[in-house]
Design a protein around this motif. Structure first.
Motif, PDB file in Angstrom:
ATOM      1  N   ARG A 260       0.951  -1.003  -0.160  1.00  0.00           N
ATOM      2  CA  ARG A 260      -0.030  -0.013  -0.051  1.00  0.00           C
ATOM      3  C   ARG A 260       0.934   1.154   0.111  1.00  0.00           C
ATOM      4  O   ARG A 260       1.866   1.206   0.521  1.00  0.00           O
ATOM      5  CB  ARG A 260      -0.947   0.135   1.200  1.00  0.00           C
ATOM      6  N   PRO A 261       0.267   2.421  -0.685  1.00  0.00           N
ATOM      7  CA  PRO A 261       1.221   3.717  -0.668  1.00  0.00           C
ATOM      8  C   PRO A 261       1.118   4.142   0.582  1.00  0.00           C
ATOM      9  O   PRO A 261       0.237   3.948   1.766  1.00  0.00           O
ATOM     10  CB  PRO A 261       0.263   4.532  -1.660  1.00  0.00           C
ATOM     11  N   LEU A 262       2.305   4.939   0.917  1.00  0.00           N
ATOM     12  CA  LEU A 262       2.484   5.631   2.257  1.00  0.00           C
ATOM     13  C   LEU A 262       1.583   7.033   2.288  1.00  0.00           C
ATOM     14  O   LEU A 262       1.573   7.560   1.115  1.00  0.00           O
ATOM     15  CB  LEU A 262       3.952   6.072   2.764  1.00  0.00           C
ATOM     16  N   THR A 263       0.797   7.190   3.506  1.00  0.00           N
ATOM     17  CA  THR A 263       0.030   8.378   3.447  1.00  0.00           C
ATOM     18  C   THR A 263       1.026   9.585   3.658  1.00  0.00           C
ATOM     19  O   THR A 263       2.276   9.165   3.968  1.00  0.00           O
ATOM     20  CB  THR A 263      -0.853   8.421   4.604  1.00  0.00           C
ATOM     21  N   ASP A 264       0.423  10.638   3.354  1.00  0.00           N
ATOM     22  CA  ASP A 264       1.074  12.103   3.519  1.00  0.00           C
ATOM     23  C   ASP A 264       1.740  12.203   5.033  1.00  0.00           C
ATOM     24  O   ASP A 264       2.835  12.532   5.268  1.00  0.00           O
ATOM     25  CB  ASP A 264       0.403  13.139   3.033  1.00  0.00           C
ATOM     26  N   ARG A 265       0.962  11.603   5.947  1.00  0.00           N
ATOM     27  CA  ARG A 265       1.387  11.966   7.246  1.00  0.00           C
ATOM     28  C   ARG A 265       2.629  11.000   7.788  1.00  0.00           C
ATOM     29  O   ARG A 265       3.289  11.276   8.380  1.00  0.00           O
ATOM     30  CB  ARG A 265       0.032  11.643   8.041  1.00  0.00           C
ATOM     31  N   GLU A 266       2.304   9.843   7.120  1.00  0.00           N
ATOM     32  CA  GLU A 266       3.267   8.910   7.346  1.00  0.00           C
ATOM     33  C   GLU A 266       4.794   9.214   6.870  1.00  0.00           C
ATOM     34  O   GLU A 266       5.767   9.055   7.473  1.00  0.00           O
ATOM     35  CB  GLU A 266       3.092   7.274   6.839  1.00  0.00           C
ATOM     36  N   LYS A 267       4.573   9.854   5.777  1.00  0.00           N
ATOM     37  CA  LYS A 267       5.724  10.458   4.994  1.00  0.00           C
ATOM     38  C   LYS A 267       6.474  11.281   5.904  1.00  0.00           C
ATOM     39  O   LYS A 267       7.694  11.297   6.137  1.00  0.00           O
ATOM     40  CB  LYS A 267       5.571  10.771   3.519  1.00  0.00           C
ATOM     41  N   GLU A 268       5.545  12.043   6.290  1.00  0.00           N
ATOM     42  CA  GLU A 268       6.123  13.404   7.375  1.00  0.00           C
ATOM     43  C   GLU A 268       6.796  12.792   8.390  1.00  0.00           C
ATOM     44  O   GLU A 268       7.613  13.343   9.010  1.00  0.00           O
ATOM     45  CB  GLU A 268       5.014  14.403   7.747  1.00  0.00           C
ATOM     46  N   GLU A 269       6.076  11.709   8.878  1.00  0.00           N
ATOM     47  CA  GLU A 269       6.752  11.090  10.233  1.00  0.00           C
ATOM     48  C   GLU A 269       8.095  10.310   9.855  1.00  0.00           C
ATOM     49  O   GLU A 269       8.289   9.684  10.883  1.00  0.00           O
ATOM     50  CB  GLU A 269       5.423  10.361  10.837  1.00  0.00           C
ATOM     51  N   GLY A 270       8.547  10.229   9.109  1.00  0.00           N
ATOM     52  CA  GLY A 270       9.669   9.676   8.554  1.00  0.00           C
ATOM     53  C   GLY A 270       9.586   8.119   8.238  1.00  0.00           C
ATOM     54  O   GLY A 270      10.300   7.428   8.441  1.00  0.00           O
ATOM     55  N   GLU A 271       8.467   7.775   8.048  1.00  0.00           N
ATOM     56  CA  GLU A 271       8.179   6.164   7.756  1.00  0.00           C
ATOM     57  C   GLU A 271       8.946   5.699   6.624  1.00  0.00           C
ATOM     58  O   GLU A 271       9.127   4.624   6.553  1.00  0.00           O
ATOM     59  CB  GLU A 271       6.764   6.025   7.774  1.00  0.00           C
ATOM     60  N   GLU A 272       9.235   6.569   5.700  1.00  0.00           N
ATOM     61  CA  GLU A 272       9.771   6.091   4.451  1.00  0.00           C
ATOM     62  C   GLU A 272      11.233   5.905   4.729  1.00  0.00           C
ATOM     63  O   GLU A 272      11.980   7.068   4.544  1.00  0.00           O
ATOM     64  CB  GLU A 272       9.481   7.169   3.322  1.00  0.00           C
ATOM     65  N   GLN A 273      11.759   4.830   4.658  1.00  0.00           N
ATOM     66  CA  GLN A 273      12.969   4.532   4.942  1.00  0.00           C
ATOM     67  C   GLN A 273      13.735   3.578   3.986  1.00  0.00           C
ATOM     68  O   GLN A 273      14.639   3.057   4.050  1.00  0.00           O
ATOM     69  CB  GLN A 273      13.329   3.946   6.302  1.00  0.00           C
ATOM     70  N   GLY A 274      12.724   3.213   3.029  1.00  0.00           N
ATOM     71  CA  GLY A 274      13.518   2.214   1.900  1.00  0.00           C
ATOM     72  C   GLY A 274      13.505   0.834   2.274  1.00  0.00           C
ATOM     73  O   GLY A 274      14.541   0.022   1.634  1.00  0.00           O
ATOM     74  N   CYS A 275      12.875   0.508   3.276  1.00  0.00           N
ATOM     75  CA  CYS A 275      13.006  -0.900   3.869  1.00  0.00           C
ATOM     76  C   CYS A 275      12.200  -1.943   2.841  1.00  0.00           C
ATOM     77  O   CYS A 275      12.560  -3.017   3.027  1.00  0.00           O
ATOM     78  CB  CYS A 275      12.493  -1.025   5.041  1.00  0.00           C
ATOM     79  N   VAL A 276      11.209  -1.350   2.071  1.00  0.00           N
ATOM     80  CA  VAL A 276      10.599  -2.399   0.976  1.00  0.00           C
ATOM     81  C   VAL A 276      10.862  -2.126  -0.401  1.00  0.00           C
ATOM     82  O   VAL A 276      10.794  -0.920  -0.899  1.00  0.00           O
ATOM     83  CB  VAL A 276       9.201  -2.300   1.294  1.00  0.00           C
ATOM     84  N   ALA A 277      11.684  -2.936  -1.055  1.00  0.00           N
ATOM     85  CA  ALA A 277      11.900  -2.518  -2.245  1.00  0.00           C
ATOM     86  C   ALA A 277      11.541  -3.882  -3.275  1.00  0.00           C
ATOM     87  O   ALA A 277      11.855  -4.986  -2.875  1.00  0.00           O
ATOM     88  CB  ALA A 277      13.472  -2.553  -2.679  1.00  0.00           C
ATOM     89  N   VAL A 278      10.896  -3.615  -4.453  1.00  0.00           N
ATOM     90  CA  VAL A 278      10.429  -4.417  -5.444  1.00  0.00           C
ATOM     91  C   VAL A 278      11.432  -4.862  -6.259  1.00  0.00           C
ATOM     92  O   VAL A 278      11.977  -3.908  -6.996  1.00  0.00           O
ATOM     93  CB  VAL A 278       9.056  -4.129  -5.982  1.00  0.00           C
ATOM     94  N   GLN A 279      12.274  -6.003  -6.316  1.00  0.00           N
ATOM     95  CA  GLN A 279      13.218  -6.297  -7.232  1.00  0.00           C
ATOM     96  C   GLN A 279      12.696  -6.514  -8.743  1.00  0.00           C
ATOM     97  O   GLN A 279      13.438  -6.130  -9.581  1.00  0.00           O
ATOM     98  CB  GLN A 279      13.944  -7.430  -6.624  1.00  0.00           C
TER      99      GLN A 279
END
Ligand SMILES: Nc1ncnc2c1ncn2[C@@H]1O[C@H](COP(=O)(O)OP(=O)(O)OP(=O)(O)O)[C@@H](O)[C@H]1O
Length: 740
Positions: A11-30
């Motif tokens: 699922r996509p990250l919500t804007d709020r989640e992005k703001e909270e720094g949840e996006e750390q590249g831990c999931v990558a589709v090879q």
């Protein structure tokens, strides 16, 4: 065998989640099938990886991976579209979503706003395909596991009332919510008229079997805290605490089904959606720290399709197929929920998901015939059929790429990695199934025929066996009766001859009497055995008659087995009786043999008696001879005495005058005089005299008692034999000897 399909949706990250720094590249589709997970700094996984216990990078494979950009339409096309077609072809399909809470499971199934999920799309697609092919009547209803029941007019009316009340309920609720935005607002799950047309333009069901009509029924229930609740139960009380729980039951083949579950017939996708929406209001949702509207239960929506040929089989369904969509509650760590209802819910959710994981792990090893713990939770129990050949299941794993829930996501992916290794066999469609059922019926008929033959053979053998046994038994009884008759005759003769008074054979006679009583007992026992035999024969005849009673193959086989066992038991009993009788007869014979031994002894005694009699005779003659010798000696002694007296009267000579009685005794002449005999010591009587004391006939009886006191034992026996009559041989021994 083919692998179970496991799809991954990120699922996509919500804007709020992005703001909270949840996006750390831990999931990558090879690539389309491979996903790489990289542990973020703060995660537990990274900490253990730093200590060298685990890896910080993980790789997972899936049937297909859907990136956050994937639209609902794309996702439907790639996952459920084919399943709908399969179901309309008569197969069973299950799709379930699995993932951490707030990962997008409900979004995937139901959709949100205008973004219709898999279920509304599936309903739309299905009804579009079935245009003009719907079965109008409401007289056929799915029941139990996968059965169909014919409804009576009153039941049809009840079904209509139930459906209408649910639709009305939805109508009233929807009218109250006008103006508010909910996920249910826009028509059939948010499908707009345009998207609807775009989705379904090429989906006319031309591939459906000719002449078959379809009746669509839906059910909707949830598993909340390990209890099953019907979400379509239109009862007035809709309070969670007062809801009636449903029970799981098994049909006669052991297939599990939800008992008393409401099945509602729907005539359009819109109607189905409204029913689903009405049920959704009864579902358990709550706000958690991760999800404002978190599903606290596993919800299961099922669509059953009845395949009916109205003209061919009036009132009979040709087949039944099912599409089940299960929105599982999300797994979550309980550390944030330490008490209360949420904690209890989380525990139950995790437990049932854990059981699902164990079942899937066991299914992966199914080649090794591991026991799959389906019964350990309600969830696995209700889905069991789809894992055991009833149909094909498909899993959608939803993940949330937030770094803060990385550890939970990793666990969910590890679980799904196991699921990707499960293989299932192909399931046959109803056409093939009906063909199979025909083959099965033919086989059943053949088997029944074979068993009928077997039973007939068994009856024949039993008859033969028992008649043989009876014949042998009769022969044995005849032989025993003949023996008994012989023994009876022997007894009669023996009893007819009275024993002489004062018979010394009294002990032997008592022995014979004992054997007589023994024979009597044996006779009584034989009579008893005969009576028993008669009873058993009657019983056997009855059993034989019962064996002929027709019945179903299984019953007859069982009855025949039972009767055979009973017959064998009776036979064993008879054998035991016969053995006992034989033993008794042997002991009887032994008793008779004892008499035979006595007979021999008696004969020996008779021979001894005769010998003794002869010896008596000889001794008597000797005694007489001795008496004569004694008389002669006495005469000679008198003559000598007279000669001596004459010599004394003559002049004495030296020899004669010196002679004394003592000198005379020395020469052995003293015995001639009575005075000499008297002077001898009492124990030194002459040998012959002590053996055969001289008696006169008159002395014989008068002095008998006195004499017997001085007799030796042998002399006493001799004496008694002289007066005994010759012994008589008993008749019974003769009889037995003759028999032997
Ligand atoms: N693919 C997506 N695109 C856009 N938004 C999404 C997507 N998936 C999920 N969401 C949003 O994420 C939030 C959580 O989704 P959802 O309620 O479906 O999660 P869930 O897994 O069902 O959670 P729970 O297990 O707690 O019920 C929702 O607001 C939903 O709209």
């Amino acid at each position: 065998m083919e692998k179970v399909k496991v799809f991954l949706r990120i699922r996509p990250l919500t804007d709020r989640e992005k703001e909270e720094g949840e996006e750390q590249g831990c999931v990558a589709v090879q690539d389309e099938e491979t996903l790489m997970l990289k542990a973020p700094k703060e995660s537990q996984n990274m900490r253990t990886a730093e200590r060298g216990i685990t890896q910080s990078i993980h790789k997972f494979s899936f049937s297909k991976i859907f990136s956050p950009e994937t639209t609902q339409q794309q996702f439907y096309e790639s996952t459920m579209k084919k399943m709908v077609n399969d179901v309309l072809q008569g197969e069973n399909r299950l799709l379930y979503t699995y993932g951490v809470t707030n990962s997008g499971k409900t979004y995937t199934i139901q959709g949100c706003g205008r973004e219709a999920g898999l279920l509304p799309r599936a309903l739309s697609s299905m009804f579009r395909k079935l245009q003009g092919r719907l079965y109008d009547s409401l007289d056929l209803k799915p029941v139990m596991y996968q059965d169909v029941r014919h409804l009576q007019p009153s039941e049809i009316r009840a079904e209509e009332i139930r459906r209408n009340s649910l639709l009305k309920e939805d109508e009233s609720m929807t009218s109250r919510r006008v103006g508010t935005t909910t996920i249910w607002d826009s028509g059939i799950g948010g499908l707009s008229a345009t998207s609807n047309a775009a989705t379904l333009s090429h989906s006319r069901g031309d591939e459906l079997e000719e002449g078959v009509q379809f009746s669509i029924w839906v059910s909707f229930y949830e598993i909340y805290n390990e209890f099953l609740y019907d979400l379509l139960d239109a009862s007035p009380s809709l309070q969670p605490r007062k809801r009636v729980t449903l029970r799981l039951s098994d049909d006669k083949h052991g297939n599990p089904y939800v008992k008393d579950l409401c099945w509602i017939q729907v005539r359009s996708a819109e109607e189905a959606w409204r029913i689903l929406r009405a049920g959704h209001r009864n579902q358990s949702f709550a706000s958690t720290h991760l999800n404002q509207n978190s599903s606290r239960s596993h919800s299961i929506f099922s669509i059953r399709v009845l395949h009916i040929r109205p003209e061919a089989n009036s009132g009979k369904a040709q087949g039944i197929s099912e599409l089940t969509v299960c929105d599982l509650a999300g797994s979550e760590r309980c550390k944030e929920q330490r008490s209360g209802e949420r904690m209890k819910e989380a525990t139950n959710i995790n437990t049932s998901l854990l059981t699902l994981g164990r079942c899937i792990a066991a299914l992966r090893h199914n080649q090794n015939k591991y026991v799959v713990p389906f019964r350990d939770s309600k969830l696995t129990r209700v889905l069991q059929g789809f894992f055991c050949g009833r149909g094909i299941s498909c899993m959608v794993v939803n993940i949330n790429p937030c770094a803060s829930i990385y550890d939970e996501t990793l666990q969910a992916l590890k679980f799904s990695a196991i699921a990707t290794q499960v293989r299932v066999g192909r399931v046959l469609n109803p056409g093939v199934l009906s063909l199979c059922s025909e083959t099965l019926e033919t086989q059943q008929a053949l088997i029944e025929e074979r068993y009928e033959d077997k039973i007939t053979n068994l009856q024949k053998h039993l008859k033969k066996f028992y008649s043989q046994e009876l014949k042998e038994r009769d022969q044995q009884i005849e032989a025993l009766s003949a023996d008994l008759e012989k023994m009876k005759k022997g007894d009669t003769v023996a009893a007819a001859v009275p024993p002489p008074p004062g018979d010394p054979e009294a002990p032997r006679r008592s022995q014979r009497l004992t054997s007589q009583s023994e024979l009597g007992r044996l006779r009584a026992e034989l009579e008893q055995c005969r009576a028993e035999l008669l009873a058993k024969t009657q019983e056997l005849t009855k059993l034989k008659e019962q064996l002929v009673v027709p019945g179903s193959t299984g019953t007859m086989t069982a009855a025949a087995d039972r009767k055979l066992e009973e017959g064998q038991r009776n036979l064993r009993q008879l054998r035991a009786d016969l053995q006992r009788l034989g033993l008794d007869l042997q002991s009887g014979e032994r008793a008779c043999c004892r008499n035979t031994g006595a007979e021999k002894l008696r004969q020996a005694l008779m021979a001894a008696d005769e010998t003794l009699a002869k010896q008596d005779q000889i001794l008597l003659e000797l005694q007489n001879g001795l008496t004569l010798v004694k008389a002669d000696l006495r005469r000679k002694a008198e003559t000598l005495a007279q000669a001596q007296a004459v010599r004394l009267q003559l002049p004495p000579c030296g020899l004669a005058t010196t002679a004394t009685p003592g000198s005379c005794k020395k020469r052995g002449c003293g015995a001639a005089t009575p005075s000499d005999a008297e002077n001898r010591p009492p124990n030194k009587r002459p040998f012959f005299q002590s053996l055969f004391p001289a008696r006169t006939p008159t002395q014989k009886y008068s002095t008998r008692a006195a004499e017997e006191a001085n007799l030796t034992p042998y002399s006493q026996i001799l004496r008694s034999r002289q007066h005994s009559p010759p012994p008589r041989s008993p008749v019974i021994t003769r009889g037995l000897r003759g028999k032997r």
